[in-house]
Scaffold this active site. Structure first.
Site, PDB file in Angstrom:
ATOM      1  N   ASP A  48      13.936  29.002 -45.564  1.00 40.67           N
ATOM      2  CA  ASP A  48      13.892  28.757 -47.005  1.00 40.67           C
ATOM      3  C   ASP A  48      12.454  28.652 -47.482  1.00 40.67           C
ATOM      4  O   ASP A  48      11.559  28.273 -46.713  1.00 40.67           O
ATOM      5  CB  ASP A  48      14.626  27.460 -47.346  1.00 40.67           C
ATOM      6  N   TYR A  76      14.369  21.835 -35.262  1.00 41.05           N
ATOM      7  CA  TYR A  76      13.737  21.506 -36.538  1.00 41.05           C
ATOM      8  C   TYR A  76      13.302  20.043 -36.541  1.00 41.05           C
ATOM      9  O   TYR A  76      13.939  19.189 -35.916  1.00 41.05           O
ATOM     10  CB  TYR A  76      14.719  21.703 -37.700  1.00 41.05           C
ATOM     11  N   ASP A  90      18.125  19.831 -51.494  1.00 36.93           N
ATOM     12  CA  ASP A  90      16.698  19.709 -51.177  1.00 36.93           C
ATOM     13  C   ASP A  90      15.919  19.604 -52.482  1.00 36.93           C
ATOM     14  O   ASP A  90      16.495  19.301 -53.535  1.00 36.93           O
ATOM     15  CB  ASP A  90      16.226  20.869 -50.282  1.00 36.93           C
ATOM     16  N   ARG A 182      20.006  21.573 -44.651  1.00 34.72           N
ATOM     17  CA  ARG A 182      20.284  21.000 -45.976  1.00 34.72           C
ATOM     18  C   ARG A 182      21.703  20.441 -46.045  1.00 34.72           C
ATOM     19  O   ARG A 182      21.947  19.394 -46.636  1.00 34.72           O
ATOM     20  CB  ARG A 182      20.080  22.062 -47.063  1.00 34.72           C
TER      21      ARG A 182
END
Length: 268
Positions: A48, A76, A90, A182
């Site tokens: 993203d 992550y 987000d 997310r």
């Protein structure tokens, strides 16, 4: 990353890039392609615009390995903000609800991770590229319409809370292809009863490829080959970042200073 003296882009290379904040994955591909004069290139897994970290590019004959690389486990790190939700889960969209969070203990927050480890059903965000009746979900979201997105099975091998400084909670996750961090932020906040959204995301690993071995965009620029003899230099246009059209990054750009001030200074 130590830059090799030469590449054979036509024979095929696997390039590790550290994607900058607000760049789309396509921005990186286009920049690398134009700077290094690569004819055939693609990326192995989208990030993203508001995520940073490892983006893998394959060139030439190595593009045949893209699906294989995409299928590997990913890691992550990032930050959830408790007590607030957003439509995109987000910072791409403004806060739409606030709930109390101060009553939560560290034990409760850490214990909530257990229900998300293993194979779980996860529903992708409406602000995502999944298809809904032949249309990208974020196109539906941009119009303000609702759409039913089916859940899918993903696997989270590790979900670790690495720092708690309420309302912010830092984490590390290792997961399968197709996992939306997310969505994990949304579901984690729901499990705690206070809501949450993602404020920072860094992809640190894909399989055995690691972000600490990745090239920066400045390093790519330094690798620009000399112009062929007789070719005149064309004026370079300023690169225009376009993710604002996708999901409201004007909000992010306007509010990031306030967001940064409320986060711990030790965040990198």
């Amino acid at each position: 990353m130590d830059i090799p003296r030469s590449f054979d882009f036509e024979a095929g290379e696997v390039l590790l890039l550290d994607k900058p904040l607000t760049w789309t994955s396509f921005d990186v591909v286009r920049k690398v392609k134009n700077t290094l004069r690569i004819k055939k290139i693609g990326h192995a897994g989208t990030l993203d615009p508001l995520a940073t970290g490892l983006l893998i590019l394959c060139t030439g004959k190595k593009t045949k390995e893209i699906d294989q690389i995409q299928a590997q486990e990913k890691e992550y790190t990032g930050t959830f903000r408790l007590g607030q939700t957003t439509p995109s889960f987000d910072l791409e969209t403004p806060v739409d609800a606030e709930l109390p969070y101060a009553h939560l203990t560290e034990e409760e927050i850490r214990a909530a991770t257990a229900q998300f480890v293993g194979q779980i059903a996860q529903t992708p965000p409406l602000f995502s590229a999944v298809k809904v009746n032949g249309e990208r979900a974020y196109e539906v979201a941009r119009r303000g319409d609702e759409a039913e997105i089916k859940s899918k099975q993903v696997t989270i091998r590790d979900f670790e809370i690495t720092r708690i400084a309420l309302p912010d909670v830092d984490f590390r996750v290792t997961c399968s292809k197709g996992t939306y961090i997310r969505s994990l932020a949304r579901d984690f906040g729901a499990a705690l009863g206070c809501g949450a959204h993602l404020t920072k995301l860094v992809r640190t690993r894909i399989g055995e490829y690691r972000v600490e071995d990745a090239l920066t965009m400045e390093a790519v620029e330094a690798m620009r080959p000399p112009r062929p003899e007789g070719e005149t230099e064309r004026p370079r246009r300023q690169r225009q970042l376009r993710p604002e059209r996708r999901a409201g990054l004007e909000y992010f750009n306007t509010n990031q200073a306030d967001s940064d001030q409320s986060q711990d200074k030790s965040e990198a």
